[in-house]
Design a protein around this motif. Structure first.
Motif, PDB file in Angstrom:
ATOM      1  N   UNK A 119       3.213 -25.544 -12.137  1.00 12.78           N
ATOM      2  CA  UNK A 119       2.770 -25.561 -13.529  1.00 12.78           C
ATOM      3  C   UNK A 119       1.290 -25.223 -13.658  1.00 12.78           C
ATOM      4  N   UNK A 120       0.605 -25.064 -12.534  1.00 10.06           N
ATOM      5  CA  UNK A 120      -0.832 -24.818 -12.536  1.00 10.06           C
ATOM      6  C   UNK A 120      -1.188 -23.335 -12.503  1.00 10.06           C
ATOM      7  N   UNK A 121      -0.198 -22.479 -12.636  1.00  5.29           N
ATOM      8  CA  UNK A 121      -0.450 -21.048 -12.702  1.00  5.29           C
ATOM      9  C   UNK A 121      -0.577 -20.404 -11.336  1.00  5.29           C
ATOM     10  N   UNK A 122      -0.915 -19.128 -11.354  1.00  6.78           N
ATOM     11  CA  UNK A 122      -1.140 -18.396 -10.100  1.00  6.78           C
ATOM     12  C   UNK A 122      -2.581 -18.679  -9.685  1.00  6.78           C
ATOM     13  N   UNK A 123      -2.768 -19.874  -9.160  1.00  8.13           N
ATOM     14  CA  UNK A 123      -4.118 -20.319  -8.794  1.00  8.13           C
ATOM     15  C   UNK A 123      -4.395 -20.011  -7.326  1.00  8.13           C
ATOM     16  N   UNK A 124      -5.488 -20.556  -6.826  1.00  5.30           N
ATOM     17  CA  UNK A 124      -5.889 -20.252  -5.453  1.00  5.30           C
ATOM     18  C   UNK A 124      -4.823 -20.665  -4.440  1.00  5.30           C
ATOM     19  N   UNK A 125      -4.172 -21.804  -4.682  1.00  4.73           N
ATOM     20  CA  UNK A 125      -3.149 -22.255  -3.747  1.00  4.73           C
ATOM     21  C   UNK A 125      -1.972 -21.307  -3.662  1.00  4.73           C
TER      22      UNK A 125
ATOM     23  N   UNK B  30      -5.566 -31.793  -9.229  1.00  5.44           N
ATOM     24  CA  UNK B  30      -6.307 -33.040  -9.040  1.00  5.44           C
ATOM     25  C   UNK B  30      -7.213 -33.390 -10.213  1.00  5.44           C
ATOM     26  N   UNK B  31      -7.293 -32.519 -11.202  1.00  6.74           N
ATOM     27  CA  UNK B  31      -8.140 -32.763 -12.371  1.00  6.74           C
ATOM     28  C   UNK B  31      -7.260 -33.183 -13.550  1.00  6.74           C
ATOM     29  N   UNK B  32      -7.455 -34.399 -14.086  1.00  7.79           N
ATOM     30  CA  UNK B  32      -6.580 -34.895 -15.160  1.00  7.79           C
ATOM     31  C   UNK B  32      -6.481 -33.965 -16.364  1.00  7.79           C
ATOM     32  N   UNK B  33      -7.595 -33.366 -16.773  1.00  6.74           N
ATOM     33  CA  UNK B  33      -7.547 -32.489 -17.938  1.00  6.74           C
ATOM     34  C   UNK B  33      -6.766 -31.211 -17.638  1.00  6.74           C
ATOM     35  N   UNK B  34      -6.886 -30.734 -16.400  1.00  4.69           N
ATOM     36  CA  UNK B  34      -6.099 -29.565 -15.996  1.00  4.69           C
ATOM     37  C   UNK B  34      -4.610 -29.905 -15.938  1.00  4.69           C
TER      38      UNK B  34
ATOM     39  N   UNK C  60       4.665 -32.387  -4.458  1.00  2.91           N
ATOM     40  CA  UNK C  60       3.477 -31.592  -4.139  1.00  2.91           C
ATOM     41  C   UNK C  60       2.980 -31.716  -2.719  1.00  2.91           C
ATOM     42  N   UNK C  61       3.786 -32.272  -1.819  1.00  2.00           N
ATOM     43  CA  UNK C  61       3.287 -32.522  -0.463  1.00  2.00           C
ATOM     44  C   UNK C  61       2.937 -31.249   0.303  1.00  2.00           C
ATOM     45  N   UNK C  62       3.468 -30.101  -0.127  1.00  2.00           N
ATOM     46  CA  UNK C  62       3.185 -28.845   0.581  1.00  2.00           C
ATOM     47  C   UNK C  62       2.167 -27.979  -0.154  1.00  2.00           C
ATOM     48  N   UNK C  63       1.443 -28.556  -1.112  1.00  2.00           N
ATOM     49  CA  UNK C  63       0.373 -27.802  -1.771  1.00  2.00           C
ATOM     50  C   UNK C  63      -0.633 -27.329  -0.727  1.00  2.00           C
ATOM     51  N   UNK C  64      -1.198 -26.166  -0.953  1.00  3.38           N
ATOM     52  CA  UNK C  64      -2.122 -25.600   0.036  1.00  3.38           C
ATOM     53  C   UNK C  64      -3.397 -26.423   0.176  1.00  3.38           C
ATOM     54  N   UNK C  65      -3.872 -26.963  -0.926  1.00  4.72           N
ATOM     55  CA  UNK C  65      -5.128 -27.709  -0.913  1.00  4.72           C
ATOM     56  C   UNK C  65      -4.984 -28.943  -1.807  1.00  4.72           C
ATOM     57  N   UNK C  66      -5.982 -29.809  -1.763  1.00  5.50           N
ATOM     58  CA  UNK C  66      -6.042 -30.935  -2.688  1.00  5.50           C
ATOM     59  C   UNK C  66      -5.448 -32.218  -2.145  1.00  5.50           C
ATOM     60  N   UNK C  67      -5.440 -33.219  -2.983  1.00  7.02           N
ATOM     61  CA  UNK C  67      -5.077 -34.573  -2.582  1.00  7.02           C
ATOM     62  C   UNK C  67      -3.587 -34.741  -2.316  1.00  7.02           C
ATOM     63  N   UNK C  68      -2.766 -33.877  -2.860  1.00  2.00           N
ATOM     64  CA  UNK C  68      -1.318 -34.046  -2.712  1.00  2.00           C
ATOM     65  C   UNK C  68      -0.814 -33.662  -1.325  1.00  2.00           C
ATOM     66  N   UNK C  69      -1.494 -32.777  -0.647  1.00  3.91           N
ATOM     67  CA  UNK C  69      -0.990 -32.215   0.602  1.00  3.91           C
ATOM     68  C   UNK C  69      -0.834 -33.269   1.688  1.00  3.91           C
ATOM     69  N   UNK C  70       0.316 -33.242   2.350  1.00  4.92           N
ATOM     70  CA  UNK C  70       0.578 -34.058   3.539  1.00  4.92           C
ATOM     71  C   UNK C  70       0.790 -33.091   4.702  1.00  4.92           C
ATOM     72  N   UNK C  71      -0.188 -32.998   5.571  1.00  3.91           N
ATOM     73  CA  UNK C  71      -0.288 -31.889   6.515  1.00  3.91           C
ATOM     74  C   UNK C  71       0.946 -31.736   7.407  1.00  3.91           C
ATOM     75  N   UNK C  72       1.363 -32.807   8.065  1.00  2.00           N
ATOM     76  CA  UNK C  72       2.469 -32.688   9.012  1.00  2.00           C
ATOM     77  C   UNK C  72       3.756 -32.264   8.311  1.00  2.00           C
TER      78      UNK C  72
END
Length: 232
Positions: A37-43, A76-80, A203-215
């Motif tokens: 839902x965050x668009x075609x962003x950097x991730x 990770x930004x509430x307004x976003x 969101x555990x597989x997001x490329x960046x940010x607080x949601x990512x769980x690496x393993x």
């Protein structure tokens, strides 16, 4: 090499932008990357770039273009996050599927005769990837933490190509009863494989940010890469 390129709608009455990442040599297949839902962003662009590094032509269509073109928001930004919910609510998902089909068509045109096209999506994109498996002529489909798939199960009769779904069991947007409905409703479909990720959230597989769980992200991405290598 990366760029945005315009793609015509199926109706031919408009054009929308698609982020494209091309491999250094002839692509072995194409992969359509469907946004959250965050668009075609950097991730999302990074995911495309990674597929290109692995030898695929990768394309991410801007599915919010009818509402606002080139949306790029930070989970990770509430307004976003609130802005993203608004874009999602205004999205006509049937139109989005037609835009995905148009992107598949564009990918096939670039690949030439016999080129195969996979689809992978995240969050909203995970739902749309499942819908695309039911409604488009792609060759393989992957959904990460797709929301509301339990309400789409009647469409599965149209699935004729391989589908892989990644399901975090502690997903705040997909409650346990919805997950159970998915497992029970899809267990008899020979085209569909489901993988659970115990205790993980959306969101555990997001490329960046607080949601990512690496393993877990690496495990899911490895399964996805193996799935596309087998089916494309």
């Amino acid at each position: 090499m990366t760029l945005y390129t315009p793609v015509a709608t199926l109706e031919g009455d408009a054009r929308f932008d698609v982020y494209v990442a091309r491999p250094a040599s002839t692509p072995k297949a194409a992969i359509i990357v469907i946004q959250e839902i965050f668009g075609v962003n950097d991730g999302i662009r990074r995911k495309c770039d990674t597929w290109a590094e692995q030898g695929y032509l990768a394309l991410a269509p801007d599915l919010f273009w009818r509402d606002k073109a080139h949306v790029e928001l930070d989970a990770d930004q509430p307004e976003d996050f609130q802005a993203a919910l608004g874009h999602m609510q205004r999205l006509n998902q049937d139109s989005a599927i037609r835009d995905i089909e148009a992107t598949i068509k564009a990918a096939r045109a670039e690949l030439g005769d016999g080129g195969k096209v996979g689809v992978v999506g995240y969050c909203l994109g995970g739902r749309l990837a499942f819908m695309a498996a039911c409604r488009t002529d792609g060759d393989a489909f992957v959904g990460y933490y797709g929301v509301g798939i339990d309400n789409l199960l009647d469409e599965q009769r149209a699935i004729g190509k391989p589908v892989l779904l990644h399901i975090p069991t502690a997903d705040g947007f997909v409650p346990p009863e919805a997950q159970q409905k998915m497992h029970e409703g899809l267990q008899g479909n020979r085209h569909v494989t489901l993988h659970d990720y115990e205790g993980l959230d959306h969101g555990f597989a997001a490329e960046t940010g607080e949601r990512r769980q690496e393993a877990a992200a690496q495990l899911a991405d490895r399964r996805t890469a193996d799935f596309f290598a087998q089916n494309l």
